[in-house]
Motif scaffolding. Structure first.
Motif, PDB file in Angstrom:
ATOM      1  N   PRO A 159     -13.671  -7.773   7.789  1.00 23.27           N
ATOM      2  CA  PRO A 159     -13.858  -8.909   8.707  1.00 23.27           C
ATOM      3  C   PRO A 159     -12.630  -9.808   8.827  1.00 23.27           C
ATOM      4  O   PRO A 159     -12.364 -10.355   9.900  1.00 23.27           O
ATOM      5  CB  PRO A 159     -15.040  -9.669   8.087  1.00 23.27           C
ATOM      6  CG  PRO A 159     -15.788  -8.632   7.317  1.00 23.27           C
ATOM      7  CD  PRO A 159     -14.751  -7.693   6.792  1.00 23.27           C
TER       8      PRO A 159
ATOM      9  N   LEU B  55     -17.297 -13.615  15.882  1.00 24.01           N
ATOM     10  CA  LEU B  55     -17.637 -12.520  14.978  1.00 24.01           C
ATOM     11  C   LEU B  55     -18.452 -12.996  13.787  1.00 24.01           C
ATOM     12  O   LEU B  55     -19.240 -12.237  13.220  1.00 24.01           O
ATOM     13  CB  LEU B  55     -16.361 -11.825  14.503  1.00 24.01           C
ATOM     14  CG  LEU B  55     -15.588 -11.065  15.588  1.00 24.01           C
ATOM     15  CD1 LEU B  55     -14.207 -10.677  15.091  1.00 24.01           C
ATOM     16  CD2 LEU B  55     -16.355  -9.832  16.045  1.00 24.01           C
ATOM     17  N   ALA B  56     -18.260 -14.247  13.403  1.00 22.14           N
ATOM     18  CA  ALA B  56     -19.118 -14.806  12.358  1.00 22.14           C
ATOM     19  C   ALA B  56     -20.538 -14.989  12.871  1.00 22.14           C
ATOM     20  O   ALA B  56     -21.519 -14.861  12.117  1.00 22.14           O
ATOM     21  CB  ALA B  56     -18.551 -16.138  11.874  1.00 22.14           C
TER      22      ALA B  56
ATOM     23  N   SER C 116     -21.616 -10.318  14.140  1.00 20.36           N
ATOM     24  CA  SER C 116     -20.617  -9.490  13.482  1.00 20.36           C
ATOM     25  C   SER C 116     -20.846  -8.004  13.756  1.00 20.36           C
ATOM     26  O   SER C 116     -21.892  -7.613  14.302  1.00 20.36           O
ATOM     27  CB  SER C 116     -20.678  -9.735  11.977  1.00 20.36           C
ATOM     28  OG  SER C 116     -21.911  -9.234  11.462  1.00 20.36           O
TER      29      SER C 116
ATOM     30  N   SER D  13     -20.398  -9.869  21.141  1.00 17.33           N
ATOM     31  CA  SER D  13     -20.295 -11.152  20.439  1.00 17.33           C
ATOM     32  C   SER D  13     -20.265 -12.326  21.413  1.00 17.33           C
ATOM     33  O   SER D  13     -20.867 -13.366  21.146  1.00 17.33           O
ATOM     34  CB  SER D  13     -19.049 -11.168  19.546  1.00 17.33           C
ATOM     35  OG  SER D  13     -19.180 -10.249  18.478  1.00 17.33           O
TER      36      SER D  13
END
Length: 397
Positions: free
Chosen positions: A53, A71-72, A75, A381
């Motif tokens: 990540p 992305l957090a 993900s 995302s």
């Protein structure tokens, strides 16, 4: 709630909003949704990537700070979990790319997804073209099947009409004038993840045609990418070429000569390469020496003669062979595009500053990423992110 565009970003935004209890309607200009999604699956259905990540967000270049947040929020692990929820199991390949198990085709995932959306009460209207905005909150739409134009007043709108590559799928970038009409400044479209043009000689084109070069490294602008490329009649293509498109595009735009440096033996240390090259006897032909000492077979000898002359200095030529690039392939051939809505035109929720209640997701936004699962992950995302943004905005009204 109106979603304009039936690609991954729009469909996931619709799912998330419907799961939150919103009434959602998707409008798609084509007869079916997910066309570019299905085309992308033809070359290997690469959903995302299993990369660490911390490194993943860096794949998005200047948009990396934004994608750290996106992305957090949604993900690669979330994407795999989402696919599993539709009955589509995935695995991480040896390259780190994430694929559905072999029994699952792109159409299988899309069908399962559409069933889930229908179960959630999402209404899908195909052959409906967005014509622009009406007053402060309205949308002008055309039902192409009936030839009827109408105005919709949704509580909020998500625009997810795609970029400008693969126009045959509906992703043609034709929405730019509609946003510019309300003052949204858009960046010009440019090809991304595309082939590079090289002015090969007629002899080279005839002798080599299409030929792969495996286990090589390409460099440009301080970036190096390993992999396999394909020599073609127009130049080069392949994952390393695509990954270096931003660097090539910048050099060409600045009027500089654009070159790719090709390392034909990236696994050999410079000293070992020099040692092997020094062992060549004067009576050994170039093809024979390359094959026996370095396991380099055709078309490498022809490539060296084309770019380094009939008597190439083998040491430098094998480690850093300059390939002069004259241009990039046309936008319509590109895997993805750069350009579109600048991030400065949207707030942290990806809502347009000039059009409160209108959010932008997917490839409409000006970001780019290499192939390998990063493009689809980026679209998913952004779709998940704007769904949350819409809910926050509605709660504040």
């Amino acid at each position: 709630m109106a979603i304009i565009g039936g690609g991954p970003a729009g469909l996931l935004a619709a799912q998330r909003l419907a799961e939150a209890g919103c009434r959602v309607r998707i409008f798609e200009q084509k007869a079916t949704v997910g066309r570019k999604f299905l085309v992308a699956g033809h070359g290997g259905f690469n959903l995302t990537n299993g990369e660490d990540p911390a490194a993943f967000a860096g794949r998005y270049g200047t948009a990396s700070p934004l994608f750290e947040q996106l992305l957090a929020h949604f993900s690669p692990t979330d994407l795999r979990r989402w696919a599993a929820g539709l009955g589509i199991a995935t695995f991480v390949g040896t390259s780190g790319r994430v694929f559905p198990e072999s029994q699952h085709k792109p159409a299988d995932l899309l069908r399962a997804w559409l069933r889930r959306l229908a179960e959630l009460g999402v209404e899908l209207s195909t052959r409906h073209r967005w014509l622009g905005f009406a007053e402060n909150t309205g949308l002008r739409l055309l039902n192409e099947a009936l030839g009827e134009e109408f105005i919709l007043e949704p509580a909020a709108t998500v625009l997810a009409l795609g970029g400008a590559s693969w126009p045959q799928t509906g992703s043609d970038g034709g929405w730019v004038p509609l946003l510019e009409a309300v003052g949204v400044r858009c960046h010009p479209w440019q090809p991304a993840n595309c082939g590079a043009e090289v002015a090969w000689s007629p002899f080279f084109k005839e002798k080599v045609g299409r030929a792969p070069l495996k286990n090589i490294a390409l460099s440009c602008g301080g970036h190096t990418v390993r992999g396999e490329i394909m020599l073609t009649d127009y130049g080069l293509e392949g994952t390393p070429v695509y990954a270096l498109t931003p660097q090539l595009r910048a050099a060409l735009a600045a009027g500089h000569s654009a070159s790719l440096l090709l390392n034909l033996k990236p696994d050999l240390a410079p000293a070992e390469l020099a040692r092997r090259v020094a062992q060549r006897r004067p009576d050994t032909s170039l093809p024979a020496f390359l094959a026996s000492a370095l396991s380099l077979k055709p078309p490498v000898p022809t490539l060296l003669r084309e770019l380094a002359g009939p008597a190439p200095d083998l040491g430098p030529s094998l480690a850093a062979l300059p390939i002069p690039v004259t241009g990039l392939r046309p936008l319509a051939e590109a895997i993805s595009s750069a350009g579109g809505v600048p991030l400065a035109e949207v707030d942290a929720r990806l809502m347009l500053h000039r059009r409160p209640g209108t959010f932008v997701a997917g490839e409409m936004l000006d970001w780019e990423a290499p192939t390998g699962g990063y493009l689809l992950q980026g679209c998913f995302s952004t779709g998940a992110w704007v769904a949350t943004g819409v809910q926050q905005w509605l709660a504040q009204k």
